[in-house]
Design a protein around this motif. Structure first.
Motif, PDB file in Angstrom:
ATOM      1  N   HIS A  92      41.199 -28.933 152.272  1.00 50.17           N
ATOM      2  CA  HIS A  92      41.476 -27.719 151.575  1.00 50.17           C
ATOM      3  C   HIS A  92      43.105 -28.026 150.879  1.00 50.17           C
ATOM      4  CE1 HIS A  92      38.049 -24.631 151.354  1.00 50.17           C
ATOM      5  NE2 HIS A  92      37.442 -26.070 151.445  1.00 50.17           N
TER       6      HIS A  92
ATOM      7  N   ALA B 160      38.141 -29.211 146.950  1.00 50.53           N
ATOM      8  CA  ALA B 160      37.501 -29.579 148.060  1.00 50.53           C
ATOM      9  C   ALA B 160      36.811 -29.822 148.047  1.00 50.53           C
ATOM     10  CB  ALA B 160      38.191 -28.740 148.957  1.00 50.53           C
ATOM     11  N   HIS B 161      35.656 -29.208 147.773  1.00 50.29           N
ATOM     12  CA  HIS B 161      33.806 -29.459 148.039  1.00 50.29           C
ATOM     13  C   HIS B 161      33.370 -28.505 147.785  1.00 50.29           C
ATOM     14  CE1 HIS B 161      36.309 -29.062 152.789  1.00 50.29           C
ATOM     15  NE2 HIS B 161      35.394 -30.535 151.893  1.00 50.29           N
TER      16      HIS B 161
ATOM     17  N   ASP C 111      33.334 -24.464 147.501  1.00 49.34           N
ATOM     18  CA  ASP C 111      34.698 -23.485 146.904  1.00 49.34           C
ATOM     19  C   ASP C 111      34.982 -23.126 146.054  1.00 49.34           C
ATOM     20  OD1 ASP C 111      34.722 -24.629 150.003  1.00 49.34           O
ATOM     21  OD2 ASP C 111      35.781 -26.644 148.631  1.00 49.34           O
TER      22      ASP C 111
ATOM     23  N   TYR D 267      42.990 -21.224 154.895  1.00 52.50           N
ATOM     24  CA  TYR D 267      42.351 -21.804 155.805  1.00 52.50           C
ATOM     25  C   TYR D 267      42.187 -22.887 156.719  1.00 52.50           C
ATOM     26  CZ  TYR D 267      37.922 -24.121 155.346  1.00 52.50           C
ATOM     27  OH  TYR D 267      36.483 -24.621 154.993  1.00 52.50           O
TER      28      TYR D 267
HETATM   29 ZN   LIG Z   1      35.610 -26.086 151.462  1.00 52.24          ZN
END
Ligand SMILES: [Zn+2]
Length: 310
Positions: free
Chosen positions: A160, A27-28, A31, A155
């Motif tokens: 995500h 996602a980022h 990660d 999470y």
């Molecule tokens: Zn992330």
């Protein structure tokens, strides 16, 4: 069947000459290093072509160092691209890409914030459209192994969850469903990131004992970890102990997001958590082995001798 080097669809991009190829969808920036840094470093060192696809630049991440606190939005995204590049140098990975190009999808922020409604954010992306972009990369790279998150995004962060949806849909699209099957690539093995609960419990117990000697005031808890499951869901365990330093260096490169004091680290919430150098996975597509795998490529026919061995 002989495995041929995959052609690159990217103008000027390097064609992959490795017989073994893996792709990670995250996602980022950061990660990948937190979840898979040891795995990425190990496979890159073994000559595997490792491709990272990151879906957003993490423009809404909270910045830890006071001297960088002025960074936000596009400026933070730009800065985090530099952090990502440095992290990939530390892991020995040279094929890393932003889904649809830098800035195509922006960070959606934490669940429930008004940021989630921004039409340009990844949470608002059309899944089929984003998956189409990723499917192009899958068809170009032809990975035998693809790694992403579970359906909760590990999470619950919207980006995500969306990365999971887009990755799983892209695997279908790349295989040829509804498209030109002649050029398709059916990814043999898909994994989700996992953390066995007993391993996490032991690590947090050790952290409690060692906390007074660390530069961090408070310890986190298992609830802070993504992808925690019971042992039965864990099919694969990659020992990246030999690459602990590379993983720590990659995490340090994401300095706006992470502070490392090996073998622990904190995110912007300042809660210490363990830095794991053995990384765990659940095989969700592909043939399961008897017993726990120690290699993500276990059972994959990679046309031995055609690639990195030569
Ligand atoms: Zn992330």
């Amino acid at each position: 069947m002989t495995e041929l080097p995959s052609p690159s669809l990217r103008p000027g991009g390097p064609p992959s000459r490795s017989a073994r190829r893996m792709m990670l969808v995250h996602a980022h920036p950061d990660d990948e290093s937190i979840n898979n840094g040891a795995t990425m470093a190990r496979y890159a060192a073994e000559g595997v072509h490792v491709t990272l696809v990151t879906c957003t630049l993490g423009e809404r991440g909270e910045v830890i160092p006071p001297e960088l606190a002025h960074l936000s939005g596009a400026a933070l995204g730009q800065h985090r691209m530099g952090e990502l590049a440095e992290a990939m140098r530390a892991l020995g990975v040279d094929d890393f890409r932003l889904l649809g190009g830098a800035g195509r999808y922006s960070d959606s922020g934490m669940m429930g914030l008004p940021d989630n409604d921004d039409p340009g954010c990844f949470w608002q992306a059309d899944v089929d459209q984003a998956a189409g972009l990723l499917a192009e990369v899958i068809r170009e790279v032809r990975p035998q192994v693809l790694v992403t998150y579970d359906e909760r995004g590990g999470y619950g962060h919207p980006d995500h969850i969306q990365a999971h949806r887009v990755a799983m849909r892209a695997v279908e699209l790349a295989a040829g469903a509804g498209a030109d099957e002649a050029d398709g690539w059916d990814v043999p093995k898909v994994y989700w990131n996992r953390m066995p609960r007993p391993v996490a419990e032991a690590a947090f117990a050790r952290l409690e004992d060692e906390l007074s000697g660390l530069p961090f005031d408070k310890a986190g808890s298992i609830g802070d970890l993504p992808g925690v499951v019971s042992e039965v869901h864990v099919t694969t365990e990659v020992d990246g102990t030999a690459y602990a330093a590379a993983k720590a260096a990659a995490m340090r490169a994401h300095a706006t997001q992470i502070t490392v004091a090996e073998p622990y680290f904190v995110l912007s919430n300042a809660l210490a958590q363990p830095l794991f150098t053995t990384e765990y996975y659940e095989l969700v597509r592909g043939e399961r082995s008897v017993g726990r795998e120690s290699d993500l490529f276990a059972g994959v026919d990679t046309g031995v001798g055609a690639g990195e061995a030569s």
